[in-house]
Write a protein that holds these residues in place. Structure first.
Motif, PDB file in Angstrom:
ATOM      1  N   LEU A   1       0.772  -1.348  -0.118  1.00 27.07           N
ATOM      2  CA  LEU A   1      -0.011  -0.092   0.039  1.00 27.07           C
ATOM      3  C   LEU A   1       1.066   1.176   0.139  1.00 27.07           C
ATOM      4  CD1 LEU A   1      -1.654  -2.443   1.228  1.00 27.07           C
ATOM      5  CD2 LEU A   1      -2.945  -0.617   2.349  1.00 27.07           C
TER       6      LEU A   1
ATOM      7  N   ALA B   1       0.793   1.397  -9.413  1.00 23.60           N
ATOM      8  CA  ALA B   1      -0.688   0.071  -9.206  1.00 23.60           C
ATOM      9  C   ALA B   1      -1.101  -0.118 -10.443  1.00 23.60           C
ATOM     10  CB  ALA B   1      -1.858   1.101  -8.466  1.00 23.60           C
TER      11      ALA B   1
ATOM     12  N   HIS C   1      -0.859  -2.393  -4.587  1.00 22.06           N
ATOM     13  CA  HIS C   1      -2.144  -2.777  -4.395  1.00 22.06           C
ATOM     14  C   HIS C   1      -3.166  -2.016  -3.998  1.00 22.06           C
ATOM     15  CE1 HIS C   1       0.768  -6.297  -4.108  1.00 22.06           C
ATOM     16  NE2 HIS C   1      -0.187  -7.130  -5.055  1.00 22.06           N
ATOM     17  N   GLU C   2      -2.730  -0.853  -3.645  1.00 19.23           N
ATOM     18  CA  GLU C   2      -3.901   0.109  -2.960  1.00 19.23           C
ATOM     19  C   GLU C   2      -3.074   1.187  -2.750  1.00 19.23           C
ATOM     20  OE1 GLU C   2      -6.859   0.715   0.542  1.00 19.23           O
ATOM     21  OE2 GLU C   2      -6.189  -1.155   0.313  1.00 19.23           O
TER      22      GLU C   2
ATOM     23  N   VAL D   1      -3.690   5.098  -0.837  1.00 19.82           N
ATOM     24  CA  VAL D   1      -4.341   5.577   0.222  1.00 19.82           C
ATOM     25  C   VAL D   1      -3.838   6.993   0.589  1.00 19.82           C
ATOM     26  CG1 VAL D   1      -5.000   3.288   1.138  1.00 19.82           C
ATOM     27  CG2 VAL D   1      -2.899   4.332   1.962  1.00 19.82           C
TER      28      VAL D   1
ATOM     29  N   ARG E   1      -5.766  -4.688   5.753  1.00 20.79           N
ATOM     30  CA  ARG E   1      -5.305  -5.795   4.776  1.00 20.79           C
ATOM     31  C   ARG E   1      -4.676  -6.972   5.270  1.00 20.79           C
ATOM     32  NH1 ARG E   1      -5.876  -3.852  -0.791  1.00 20.79           N
ATOM     33  NH2 ARG E   1      -5.368  -5.742  -1.396  1.00 20.79           N
TER      34      ARG E   1
END
Length: 245
Positions: A114, A163, A169-170, A172, A184
């Protein structure tokens, strides 16, 4: 150097080593030790302090230490990378800022990544040094065909660009990074531990087999180049260019 905090059985490991968490022998030695001490945790979140996750290898230490330092540093990088990659429990990277070169590799060794800001990428060729086998193969597992461009272009990606190739993967917001990483990790922990560990071993087996087959012939050449006087001059010039930019 590495702070450990418990969040309901999930260990949050925070790199706290200088302004950009540069990777040196001491930090790379401390990482497997911190993972071993957190062996009883249900999962791991790895993050950094300040504005960087890790800006990569401490190149000044490579220049100043010469071949003797390189002979200890490269095995430590190998061991730290595989300690993360081979950890049996869920491991999530919470990238709080720049994750470059070796910092990118450590992030790729985690199960999920992330990111809330900064850039991520493999800048080794820009500095004039090749990749140790384990680092390259772990990156190949993370990004597949995109690895060629990452290595040869030696560029930096935004979180959104990362990404798009599966490296992150994410994405934020900064204030939500740790909360999202814990969420997660908690989700991954819902799988029975023995099932999760076995699945990771199955997924990672081809990578570990390639490392075992190639490292004995490739890594001595990597060490020779990293130790060369010409490389020290190139690294010095690279550091000067970074200071001017």
């Amino acid at each position: 150097m590495i702070d450990t905090a418990d969040h309901d059985g999930i260990a949050v490991l925070t790199l706290r080593h200088g302004p950009v968490n540069a990777l040196d022998l001491e930090l790379l030695t401390a990482l497997p030790e911190a993972l071993a001490k957190a062996a009883g945790a249900r999962g791991i979140v790895l993050t950094g302090s300040g504005s960087s996750f890790s800006a990569g290898v401490d190149l000044k230490r490579i220049i100043d230490g010469g071949p003797t330092y390189v002979a200890s540093f490269l095995p430590a990088l190998h061991q730290a990378t595989l300690a993360l990659y081979g950890h049996p429990r869920p491991v999530v990277a919470a990238l709080n800022g720049h994750a470059l070169a070796g910092g990118c590799v450590l992030a790729a060794a985690c199960d999920l990544r992330l990111m809330c800001g900064g850039t991520i990428g493999l800048t080794e060729l820009a500095a004039g040094v090749p990749f140790p086998t384990a680092c390259l193969e772990v990156m190949r597992h993370a990004v597949g065909p995109a690895l060629d461009t990452m290595v040869l272009a030696a560029g930096r990606l935004t979180p959104e660009q990362a990404a798009s190739i599966g490296l992150v993967h994410e994405t934020v917001e900064p204030g939500l990074l740790l909360t999202a990483a814990l969420r997660r990790t908690e989700a991954l922990c819902s799988t029975p531990p023995e099932v999760y560990a076995l699945s990771k071993r199955q997924l990672h087996r081809p990578v570990l087999e390639r490392i075992a087959a190639a490292a004995p012939s490739e890594d001595p050449e990597v060490a020779r180049i990293w130790s060369a006087e010409r490389t020290a001059r190139m690294l010095s010039a690279y550091l000067t260019s970074l200071r001017r930019s």
